[in-house]
Design a protein around this motif. Structure first.
Motif, mmCIF file in Angstrom:
data_model
loop_
_atom_site.group_PDB
_atom_site.id
_atom_site.type_symbol
_atom_site.label_atom_id
_atom_site.label_comp_id
_atom_site.label_asym_id
_atom_site.label_seq_id
_atom_site.Cartn_x
_atom_site.Cartn_y
_atom_site.Cartn_z
ATOM 1 N N SER A 151 49.668 28.627 52.331
ATOM 2 C CA SER A 151 49.042 27.380 51.906
ATOM 3 C C SER A 151 49.068 26.351 53.034
ATOM 4 N N LYS A 152 50.179 26.318 53.770
ATOM 5 C CA LYS A 152 50.304 25.369 54.873
ATOM 6 C C LYS A 152 49.322 25.704 55.984
ATOM 7 N N ILE A 153 49.186 26.991 56.271
ATOM 8 C CA ILE A 153 48.247 27.430 57.291
ATOM 9 C C ILE A 153 46.816 27.067 56.903
ATOM 10 N N PHE A 154 46.466 27.330 55.637
ATOM 11 C CA PHE A 154 45.113 27.037 55.166
ATOM 12 C C PHE A 154 44.836 25.534 55.248
ATOM 13 N N SER A 155 45.847 24.731 54.946
ATOM 14 C CA SER A 155 45.690 23.283 55.011
ATOM 15 C C SER A 155 45.400 22.833 56.441
ATOM 16 N N ARG B 154 38.999 32.423 63.002
ATOM 17 C CA ARG B 154 40.444 32.395 62.770
ATOM 18 C C ARG B 154 40.758 32.319 61.288
ATOM 19 N N ALA B 155 39.983 31.513 60.555
ATOM 20 C CA ALA B 155 40.216 31.364 59.118
ATOM 21 C C ALA B 155 40.007 32.695 58.395
ATOM 22 N N ARG B 156 39.000 33.438 58.807
ATOM 23 C CA ARG B 156 38.728 34.732 58.174
ATOM 24 C C ARG B 156 39.785 35.763 58.549
ATOM 25 N N THR B 157 40.329 35.640 59.760
ATOM 26 C CA THR B 157 41.373 36.563 60.202
ATOM 27 C C THR B 157 42.595 36.481 59.293
ATOM 28 N N VAL B 158 42.892 35.269 58.799
ATOM 29 C CA VAL B 158 44.066 35.098 57.935
ATOM 30 C C VAL B 158 43.674 35.044 56.456
ATOM 31 N N ASN B 159 42.432 35.457 56.154
ATOM 32 C CA ASN B 159 41.964 35.544 54.765
ATOM 33 C C ASN B 159 42.004 34.206 54.028
ATOM 34 N N MET B 160 41.593 33.168 54.698
ATOM 35 C CA MET B 160 41.493 31.858 54.043
ATOM 36 C C MET B 160 40.388 31.932 52.993
ATOM 37 N N PRO B 161 40.643 31.479 51.770
ATOM 38 C CA PRO B 161 39.636 31.561 50.706
ATOM 39 C C PRO B 161 38.326 30.861 51.077
ATOM 40 N N ALA C 137 36.246 29.318 49.250
ATOM 41 C CA ALA C 137 36.118 28.001 48.605
ATOM 42 C C ALA C 137 36.800 26.918 49.438
ATOM 43 N N ASN C 138 37.962 27.238 50.004
ATOM 44 C CA ASN C 138 38.687 26.277 50.846
ATOM 45 C C ASN C 138 37.893 25.967 52.111
ATOM 46 N N ILE C 139 37.313 27.012 52.683
ATOM 47 C CA ILE C 139 36.524 26.839 53.909
ATOM 48 C C ILE C 139 35.318 25.940 53.644
ATOM 49 N N GLU C 140 34.584 26.243 52.593
ATOM 50 C CA GLU C 140 33.381 25.476 52.282
ATOM 51 C C GLU C 140 33.708 24.030 51.958
ATOM 52 N N ARG C 141 34.813 23.813 51.240
ATOM 53 C CA ARG C 141 35.215 22.450 50.876
ATOM 54 C C ARG C 141 35.542 21.632 52.120
ATOM 55 N N ALA C 142 36.275 22.228 53.044
ATOM 56 C CA ALA C 142 36.662 21.514 54.261
ATOM 57 C C ALA C 142 35.435 21.133 55.090
ATOM 58 N N ILE C 143 34.490 22.056 55.192
ATOM 59 C CA ILE C 143 33.282 21.779 55.968
ATOM 60 C C ILE C 143 32.449 20.676 55.305
ATOM 61 N N GLU D 147 57.215 21.276 61.246
ATOM 62 C CA GLU D 147 57.458 20.881 59.864
ATOM 63 C C GLU D 147 56.501 19.776 59.414
ATOM 64 N N SER D 148 55.988 19.018 60.365
ATOM 65 C CA SER D 148 55.055 17.941 60.020
ATOM 66 C C SER D 148 53.706 18.525 59.621
ATOM 67 N N ASP D 149 53.183 18.104 58.484
ATOM 68 C CA ASP D 149 51.876 18.580 58.033
ATOM 69 C C ASP D 149 50.755 18.162 58.979
ATOM 70 N N ALA D 150 51.017 17.117 59.777
ATOM 71 C CA ALA D 150 49.983 16.619 60.688
ATOM 72 C C ALA D 150 49.851 17.482 61.930
#
Length: 240
Positions: free
Chosen positions: A22-26, A55-62, A64-70, A227-230
């Motif tokens: 989840s952190k990676i996808f974020s 890269r996102a597809r390499t780690v199987n990012m959903p 829906a998450n990809i489209e939302r971010a774009i 550890e920082s989300d940023a």
């Protein structure tokens, strides 16, 4: 370790927890947002967006998450306004450290990064203090087990490599111009060399060797920063 890629971490940790993924996808979502905001949401005309999508597809990012971010980046969907930040500092043994980030609150991100440096034998520095020790490069990593080292080096140079760096784990980091990484990756694959998704990185002009003590302390600093989300990526001028 020149750079710490969150996407690469998940790829090589098949048992990564749901929280880690989840952190990676974020973090990837933040990169997609910035890329789409700057140059549009069409990967056909936006090379940086295309790199991040790989890269996102390499780690199987959903999807829906990809489209939302774009869509958030292009303004089609509402959400927090994000911005890129780059912090500079010194770590154990006097190493130079660059911290790339994406955040909706620069002051909060600055506070988190400063705290990580202060607690781990480091010191946050002003703008320009260490950035001159790095160059912005396109990068393609070739994992071990492809072909003999000499063959991979020759093929990489023929494909347009400007510099090569072998890591301790047998991975070859191939560097080229910021706009040439995707073509380099394609050329390598046409020659039968498997390569990871292209990326943009800060590459140290020179690397320093740390003592074992300082190396362990530096890893603790990197973990604290991570550890920082940023924080998106961490680069240091250390030699494996």
């Amino acid at each position: 370790m020149s750079g710490h890629s969150h996407a690469k971490k998940v790829k090589h940790q098949k048992e990564a927890t749901a929280a880690q993924r989840s952190k990676i996808f974020s973090k990837l979502g933040g990169e997609l947002y910035i890329a789409a905001k700057e140059r549009g949401g069409d990967p056909g005309t936006n090379p940086q967006l295309r790199h991040i999508l790989d890269r996102a597809r390499t780690v199987n990012m959903p999807t829906a998450n990809i489209e939302r971010a774009i869509k958030r980046g292009t303004g089609e969907e509402k959400g927090d306004v994000l911005q890129e930040v780059l912090f500079e500092g010194y770590g154990p043994g006097g190493i130079a450290v660059l911290v790339e980030g994406i955040t909706d609150n620069k002051n909060r991100a600055l506070g988190e990064v400063k705290q990580a440096f202060d607690k781990n034998q480091g010191k946050l520095a002003g703008e320009g203090a260490v950035r001159w020790m790095f160059q912005r490069k396109g990068a393609v990593n070739v994992p071990p087990g492809n072909k003999p080292k000499e063959d991979i080096e020759l093929l990489s140079i023929e494909a347009g490599a400007e510099d090569l760096y072998w890591r301790e784990d047998g991975t070859l980091e191939v560097y080229t111009s910021p706009t040439g990484a995707e073509q380099l990756k394609k050329t390598l694959e046409e020659q039968g060399v498997a390569a990871e998704p292209a990326s943009l990185e800060w590459v140290p002009k020179e690397r320093v060797v740390l003592s074992q003590g300082d190396k362990k302390a530096a890893e603790k600093l990197f973990e604290a920063l991570d550890e920082s989300d940023a924080v998106q990526e961490i680069y240091a001028n250390t030699k494996d």
